[in-house]
Motif scaffolding. Structure first.
Motif, PDB file in Angstrom:
ATOM      1  N   LYS A 135      -9.697  21.760  67.850  1.00 32.24           N
ATOM      2  CA  LYS A 135      -9.203  23.109  67.551  1.00 32.24           C
ATOM      3  C   LYS A 135      -8.985  23.832  68.878  1.00 32.24           C
ATOM      4  O   LYS A 135      -9.861  23.828  69.741  1.00 32.24           O
ATOM      5  N   LYS A 136      -7.810  24.422  69.066  1.00 34.23           N
ATOM      6  CA  LYS A 136      -7.520  25.142  70.311  1.00 34.23           C
ATOM      7  C   LYS A 136      -7.140  26.589  69.997  1.00 34.23           C
ATOM      8  O   LYS A 136      -6.662  26.878  68.906  1.00 34.23           O
ATOM      9  N   ILE A 137      -7.333  27.435  70.992  1.00 31.50           N
ATOM     10  CA  ILE A 137      -7.046  28.866  70.815  1.00 31.50           C
ATOM     11  C   ILE A 137      -5.643  29.173  71.337  1.00 31.50           C
ATOM     12  O   ILE A 137      -5.256  28.702  72.405  1.00 31.50           O
ATOM     13  N   ILE A 138      -4.900  29.962  70.564  1.00 30.40           N
ATOM     14  CA  ILE A 138      -3.578  30.410  71.019  1.00 30.40           C
ATOM     15  C   ILE A 138      -3.796  31.604  71.946  1.00 30.40           C
ATOM     16  O   ILE A 138      -4.464  32.568  71.579  1.00 30.40           O
ATOM     17  N   THR A 139      -3.257  31.506  73.148  1.00 27.09           N
ATOM     18  CA  THR A 139      -3.449  32.587  74.114  1.00 27.09           C
ATOM     19  C   THR A 139      -2.120  33.149  74.580  1.00 27.09           C
ATOM     20  O   THR A 139      -1.067  32.531  74.398  1.00 27.09           O
ATOM     21  N   LYS A 140      -2.208  34.320  75.182  1.00 30.73           N
ATOM     22  CA  LYS A 140      -1.035  34.982  75.753  1.00 30.73           C
ATOM     23  C   LYS A 140      -1.372  35.286  77.208  1.00 30.73           C
ATOM     24  O   LYS A 140      -2.509  35.614  77.522  1.00 30.73           O
ATOM     25  N   LEU A 141      -0.381  35.135  78.080  1.00 33.23           N
ATOM     26  CA  LEU A 141      -0.623  35.407  79.505  1.00 33.23           C
ATOM     27  C   LEU A 141      -0.081  36.783  79.879  1.00 33.23           C
ATOM     28  O   LEU A 141       1.023  37.164  79.470  1.00 33.23           O
ATOM     29  N   LYS A 184      -6.327  39.369  70.407  1.00 35.03           N
ATOM     30  CA  LYS A 184      -6.810  40.480  71.239  1.00 35.03           C
ATOM     31  C   LYS A 184      -5.726  40.995  72.190  1.00 35.03           C
ATOM     32  O   LYS A 184      -5.953  41.926  72.966  1.00 35.03           O
ATOM     33  N   ALA A 185      -4.543  40.367  72.156  1.00 34.68           N
ATOM     34  CA  ALA A 185      -3.499  40.657  73.146  1.00 34.68           C
ATOM     35  C   ALA A 185      -3.102  42.138  73.189  1.00 34.68           C
ATOM     36  O   ALA A 185      -3.043  42.739  74.257  1.00 34.68           O
ATOM     37  N   ASN A 186      -2.860  42.731  72.029  1.00 33.19           N
ATOM     38  CA  ASN A 186      -2.423  44.139  72.007  1.00 33.19           C
ATOM     39  C   ASN A 186      -3.505  45.072  72.549  1.00 33.19           C
ATOM     40  O   ASN A 186      -3.222  46.007  73.306  1.00 33.19           O
ATOM     41  N   GLU A 187      -4.745  44.786  72.180  1.00 28.41           N
ATOM     42  CA  GLU A 187      -5.871  45.617  72.629  1.00 28.41           C
ATOM     43  C   GLU A 187      -5.994  45.574  74.161  1.00 28.41           C
ATOM     44  O   GLU A 187      -6.126  46.616  74.815  1.00 28.41           O
TER      45      GLU A 187
END
Length: 202
Positions: A135-141, A184-187
């Motif tokens: 299982k992997k986490i989708i992240t944003k840079l 959590k990207a927007n926060e």
């Protein structure tokens, strides 16, 4: 409540080769991790060399987390009798960034379309059972640009929110690339965007 999905299932390394037999036909199944469509062709070519007596090397792949791309290939088997049953198993296991391939060596008895669908589906299923699914986490840079004097303020948020620094460049000013969990990207963007001397962009 419909919580936005920020994880996905994939594999990190190829699965062991499996062999499934049906009326003397041999089906060799494999699962490979892929990151782009360009990864597919060399893997299939290698399998065709490895199984030079195989009549067909059929496969399906899926890529992406937000925008899903996929392809199913019957490699000369009757339409939709191989690639789609293999792809159906990728969907059943809810995987992405994977290629599942099945090489068939004909055993002298025709299986018929129904038999082929069942055999390719089973070979793909056994191969996926052997794969180590992660299982992997989708992240944003995000890229942060700020002056040295604001370093403490930036680091405070990074530590407090447990963010990962992917890269950093400390020159006239500081540039950090941070990795943020998708949900959590927007926060995080809002926090840095409201800090007066810090620029954030994706």
């Amino acid at each position: 409540m419909n919580k936005e999905k920020d994880t996905y299932l994939t594999i990190d390394k190829p699965s062991p080769e499996i062999l499934y037999k049906d009326r003397k036909s041999k089906f060799f199944g494999y699962v490979f991790p892929i990151t782009t469509e360009d990864d597919v062709k060399p893997i299939i070519e290698k399998l065709k060399k490895q199984h030079h007596t195989a009549n067909h090397v059929c496969y399906a792949w899926q890529l992406g987390t937000d925008t899903i791309r996929y392809r199913a290939n019957d490699d000369g088997e009757p339409n939709n009798s191989a690639g789609l049953p293999i792809y159906g198993q990728i969907q059943a296991y809810d995987l992405t960034n994977v290629l599942v391939a099945v090489a068939r060596i004909f055993g002298g008895t025709k299986l018929g379309v129904g038999g082929l669908i069942s055999a390719y589906k089973t070979a793909a299923q056994i191969a996926l059972d052997e794969a180590e699914i992660k299982k992997k986490i989708i992240t944003k840079l995000y890229t942060l640009t700020f002056d040295y004097k604001d370093m403490n303020s930036v680091m405070r948020v990074i530590k407090q929110k447990k963010l990962d620094i992917v890269s950093q460049k400390l020159e006239v000013n500081c540039t950090y690339v941070i990795s943020v969990r998708k949900t959590k990207a927007n926060e995080i963007f809002t926090i840095f965007n409201t800090m007066q001397y810090i620029k954030i962009k994706d």
